[in-house]
Write a protein that holds these residues in place. Structure first.
Motif, short mmCIF file in Angstrom:
data_model
loop_
_atom_site.label_atom_id
_atom_site.label_comp_id
_atom_site.label_asym_id
_atom_site.label_seq_id
_atom_site.Cartn_x
_atom_site.Cartn_y
_atom_site.Cartn_z
N VAL A 25 44.57 38.88 44.68
CA VAL A 25 44.62 38.51 43.27
C VAL A 25 44.41 39.74 42.39
O VAL A 25 43.48 40.53 42.62
CB VAL A 25 43.56 37.42 42.96
N TYR A 26 45.28 39.90 41.39
CA TYR A 26 45.15 40.97 40.41
C TYR A 26 43.77 40.88 39.76
O TYR A 26 43.33 39.81 39.37
CB TYR A 26 46.25 40.81 39.34
N GLY A 27 43.09 42.01 39.67
CA GLY A 27 41.77 42.06 39.05
C GLY A 27 40.62 41.84 39.99
O GLY A 27 39.46 41.99 39.60
N ALA A 28 40.90 41.48 41.25
CA ALA A 28 39.82 41.29 42.22
C ALA A 28 39.16 42.65 42.50
O ALA A 28 39.83 43.68 42.54
CB ALA A 28 40.35 40.69 43.52
N ASP A 29 37.86 42.65 42.67
CA ASP A 29 37.14 43.88 43.01
C ASP A 29 37.62 44.42 44.35
O ASP A 29 37.88 43.64 45.28
CB ASP A 29 35.64 43.63 43.08
N HIS A 30 37.71 45.73 44.46
CA HIS A 30 38.18 46.35 45.71
C HIS A 30 37.24 46.08 46.88
O HIS A 30 37.67 46.06 48.02
CB HIS A 30 38.37 47.86 45.53
N ASP A 31 35.97 45.85 46.61
CA ASP A 31 35.04 45.58 47.69
C ASP A 31 34.75 44.09 47.86
O ASP A 31 33.85 43.70 48.60
CB ASP A 31 33.74 46.37 47.52
N ASP A 32 35.55 43.24 47.20
CA ASP A 32 35.41 41.79 47.37
C ASP A 32 35.83 41.44 48.80
O ASP A 32 36.95 41.76 49.21
CB ASP A 32 36.30 41.07 46.35
N PRO A 33 34.98 40.79 49.58
CA PRO A 33 35.35 40.44 50.95
C PRO A 33 36.45 39.39 51.03
O PRO A 33 37.09 39.25 52.07
CB PRO A 33 34.04 39.93 51.56
N ASP A 34 36.71 38.66 49.95
CA ASP A 34 37.76 37.65 49.94
C ASP A 34 38.53 37.75 48.61
O ASP A 34 38.30 36.95 47.70
CB ASP A 34 37.17 36.25 50.11
N PRO A 35 39.44 38.74 48.50
CA PRO A 35 40.14 38.96 47.23
C PRO A 35 41.35 38.05 47.03
O PRO A 35 42.14 38.25 46.13
CB PRO A 35 40.59 40.41 47.35
N GLY A 36 41.47 37.03 47.87
CA GLY A 36 42.62 36.14 47.81
C GLY A 36 42.47 35.02 46.80
O GLY A 36 41.45 34.91 46.10
#
Length: 89
Positions: free
Chosen positions: A10-21
């Protein structure tokens, strides 16, 4: 939304988010080409007018670097996919 879209980042998700989907219950558009190619844009709560218009999304990786924007507009034949229309400062 098809299964392939639901696996994207997802656009804008943090790069270190373990679940950026994508998240259940949200609405997304796939960004096609340009600097944000392959990302999903969360359009939950957007008006019909906003969905017809598209978006100018801030990005540091476009032609104009930090502070620039990548423009995306709905694809006429498939409005779930938004095509890149260029970058602006």
């Amino acid at each position: 939304m098809d299964d392939a879209l639901m696996r994207g980042r997802v656009y804008g998700a943090d790069h270190d988010d373990p679940d950026p989907g994508p998240r259940p219950g949200r609405r997304y558009r796939e960004l096609v080409a340009g600097p944000l190619d392959g990302l999903l844009l969360d359009v939950t709560g957007w008006s019909d007018e906003q969905l017809r218009t598209g978006a100018a999304l801030p990005t540091e990786i476009g032609a104009h670097g930090p502070g620039g924007r990548a423009h995306y507009a709905p694809r006429p034949a498939d409005p779930r996919r938004w095509d890149w229309a260029g970058d602006t400062p």
